[in-house]
Design a protein around this motif. Structure first.
Motif, mmCIF file in Angstrom:
data_model
loop_
_atom_site.group_PDB
_atom_site.id
_atom_site.type_symbol
_atom_site.label_atom_id
_atom_site.label_comp_id
_atom_site.label_asym_id
_atom_site.label_seq_id
_atom_site.Cartn_x
_atom_site.Cartn_y
_atom_site.Cartn_z
ATOM 1 N N UNK A 134 7.309 -9.842 -0.621
ATOM 2 C CA UNK A 134 7.948 -8.349 -0.216
ATOM 3 C C UNK A 134 8.397 -8.051 -1.723
ATOM 4 N N UNK A 135 7.831 -6.687 -2.075
ATOM 5 C CA UNK A 135 8.114 -6.188 -3.137
ATOM 6 C C UNK A 135 8.803 -4.908 -2.920
ATOM 7 N N UNK A 136 9.479 -4.457 -3.930
ATOM 8 C CA UNK A 136 9.841 -2.899 -3.585
ATOM 9 C C UNK A 136 9.219 -1.966 -3.520
ATOM 10 N N UNK A 137 7.997 -2.066 -4.565
ATOM 11 C CA UNK A 137 6.781 -1.384 -4.398
ATOM 12 C C UNK A 137 6.114 -1.532 -2.980
ATOM 13 N N UNK A 138 5.723 -2.372 -2.673
ATOM 14 C CA UNK A 138 5.201 -2.278 -1.131
ATOM 15 C C UNK A 138 5.979 -1.946 -0.031
ATOM 16 N N UNK A 139 7.436 -2.184 -0.288
ATOM 17 C CA UNK A 139 8.273 -1.738 0.911
ATOM 18 C C UNK A 139 8.361 -0.236 1.006
ATOM 19 N N UNK A 140 7.562 0.328 -0.082
ATOM 20 C CA UNK A 140 7.354 1.715 0.185
ATOM 21 C C UNK A 140 6.285 2.473 1.108
ATOM 22 N N UNK A 141 5.430 1.476 1.361
ATOM 23 C CA UNK A 141 4.365 2.064 2.609
ATOM 24 C C UNK A 141 3.850 1.051 3.484
ATOM 25 N N UNK A 142 4.636 -0.233 3.464
ATOM 26 C CA UNK A 142 4.626 -1.305 4.318
ATOM 27 C C UNK A 142 6.160 -1.944 4.696
ATOM 28 N N UNK A 143 6.225 -2.215 6.060
ATOM 29 C CA UNK A 143 7.080 -3.086 6.723
ATOM 30 C C UNK A 143 6.938 -4.615 6.580
ATOM 31 N N UNK A 144 8.091 -5.430 6.412
ATOM 32 C CA UNK A 144 7.509 -6.621 6.551
ATOM 33 C C UNK A 144 8.570 -7.285 7.252
ATOM 34 N N UNK A 145 8.142 -8.508 7.936
ATOM 35 C CA UNK A 145 9.009 -9.519 8.681
ATOM 36 C C UNK A 145 9.018 -10.828 8.126
ATOM 37 N N UNK A 180 6.349 -12.262 4.228
ATOM 38 C CA UNK A 180 6.721 -11.828 5.440
ATOM 39 C C UNK A 180 5.202 -11.321 6.233
ATOM 40 N N UNK A 181 5.319 -11.095 7.446
ATOM 41 C CA UNK A 181 4.096 -10.473 8.314
ATOM 42 C C UNK A 181 4.272 -9.282 7.736
ATOM 43 N N UNK A 182 3.039 -8.635 7.480
ATOM 44 C CA UNK A 182 2.833 -7.104 7.160
ATOM 45 C C UNK A 182 2.643 -6.175 8.337
ATOM 46 N N UNK A 183 3.411 -5.023 8.514
ATOM 47 C CA UNK A 183 3.111 -4.141 9.411
ATOM 48 C C UNK A 183 2.927 -2.710 8.871
ATOM 49 N N UNK A 184 2.483 -1.779 9.679
ATOM 50 C CA UNK A 184 2.515 -0.394 9.380
ATOM 51 C C UNK A 184 3.849 0.174 9.176
ATOM 52 N N UNK A 185 4.204 1.007 8.244
ATOM 53 C CA UNK A 185 5.392 1.496 8.025
ATOM 54 C C UNK A 185 6.066 1.914 9.008
ATOM 55 N N UNK A 186 7.346 1.605 9.470
ATOM 56 C CA UNK A 186 8.057 2.059 10.929
ATOM 57 C C UNK A 186 7.344 1.602 12.097
#
Length: 315
Positions: free
Chosen positions: A142-153, A263-269
């Motif tokens: 989980x990085x701040x850059x990835x969080x811009x386009x991806x959600x994580x659990x 985390x598990x990666x998911x589509x943003x939102x």
């Protein structure tokens, strides 16, 4: 820097076994060479087979959070690493690994089917946005850059580390300037590559020679570069490096460099995120979580609770 002749002869046999196994795995499906850095186990008996998932019960609270009508999830994983990463059992067909166990445990808790598909590490995150996959699980930090386009659990804590040959003068890497003038091997499309490229200027800013970043798409090639002296150090996951060093002679784990939540990666939102978080927290509460970590010898990666897209951990 080259490995002395005597040492190279001593390393050849175990490395040959490891490389042949790695090539067999990557032939079955493309994967991330450093999502769980490879060098496959020399022998199928090195892959844990304990069943830590079948006893998971339906988590009614988590199920209530699922979007209406959800009966199956499509999971994307990259294959080609070694324990604790995703690999095959000796039958050559059955996928196993820490990410796989967590995904199956969550699916059982949510009482949904799980359709698993293989994809290259770098292809999974973009495909989530298109709806091709519902979930990605390949040790995604989980990085701040990835969080811009991806959600994580989140479900574990791993991160970045280094390994080298035993004859290396490096004992740890606490500052990337220690890599100046060296050749650093890592996986393409990973946070390791991004970190190295972003900070390459540190060496020239200090008046030194920049390090060289060498990226690989196959685990066998990555470890071959280190063993044969074409690279000086490997940067990859902490858990993956520890495993690789334990199964290859002549290598040493240097140190942890930067911890990251995984985390598990998911589509943003994605509306799936709350249900997955509740499922993971249920696994933590009922002891399944601890059993999965014990199976893969990663208890140091435990988290207290799952979160949705937390900020990147800072040292």
């Amino acid at each position: 820097m080259r490995t002395p002749t005597r040492a190279r002869k001593r390393l050849f046999l175990p490395f040959a076994l490891i490389t042949s196994a790695a090539l067999l795995l990557t032939a079955c499906g493309s994967g991330d060479p450093a999502a769980d850095v490879a060098g496959a186990a020399a022998g199928s008996d090195a892959v844990p087979t304990a069943d830590v998932v079948s006893g998971v019960r339906r988590n009614a609270d988590a199920v209530r959070l699922l979007p209406a009508g959800t009966t199956e999830l499509t999971l994307a994983v990259s294959v080609g690493g070694t324990p604790p990463g995703t690999t095959y059992l000796s039958d050559g067909k059955t996928l196993t690994g820490q990410d796989v166990d967590f995904a199956h445990a969550v699916a059982r808790a949510l009482d949904v089917g799980l359709k698993t598909e293989q994809a290259s590490f770098e292809a999974i995150l973009p495909a989530l946005d298109s709806g091709k996959y519902d979930v990605g699980a390949s040790n995604f930090g989980v990085t701040d850059e990835r969080r811009g386009t991806i959600d994580f659990v989140t479900y574990i804590n791993d991160g970045q580390g280094f390994a080298a040959r035993e004859d290396s003068e490096l004992s740890e890497v606490t500052d990337l300037k220690q890599l100046c003038g060296r050749k650093v091997a890592t996986g393409a499309g990973t946070t390791f590559e991004a970190t190295l490229e972003k900070n390459r200027h540190l060496c020239t800013d200090a008046g030194g020679k920049a390090y060289t970043v060498q990226t690989y798409s196959e685990p066998g090639a990555l470890w071959s570069s280190l063993q044969q002296g074409r690279s000086d150090v490997v940067m990859s996951t902490i858990n993956g490096l520890r495993y690789a060093v334990a199964h290859q002679q002549g290598l040493k784990f240097l140190n942890e460099f930067h911890r990251l939540d995984v985390g598990f990666a998911l589509k943003k939102g994605s509306a799936l995120a709350p249900a997955l978080r509740a499922a993971v927290n249920g696994l933590i509460a009922d002891g399944t979580y601890a059993r999965i970590l014990e199976k893969w010898d990663t208890t140091e990666s435990a988290i207290a609770r799952s979160e949705i897209s937390p900020p990147e951990l800072r040292d």
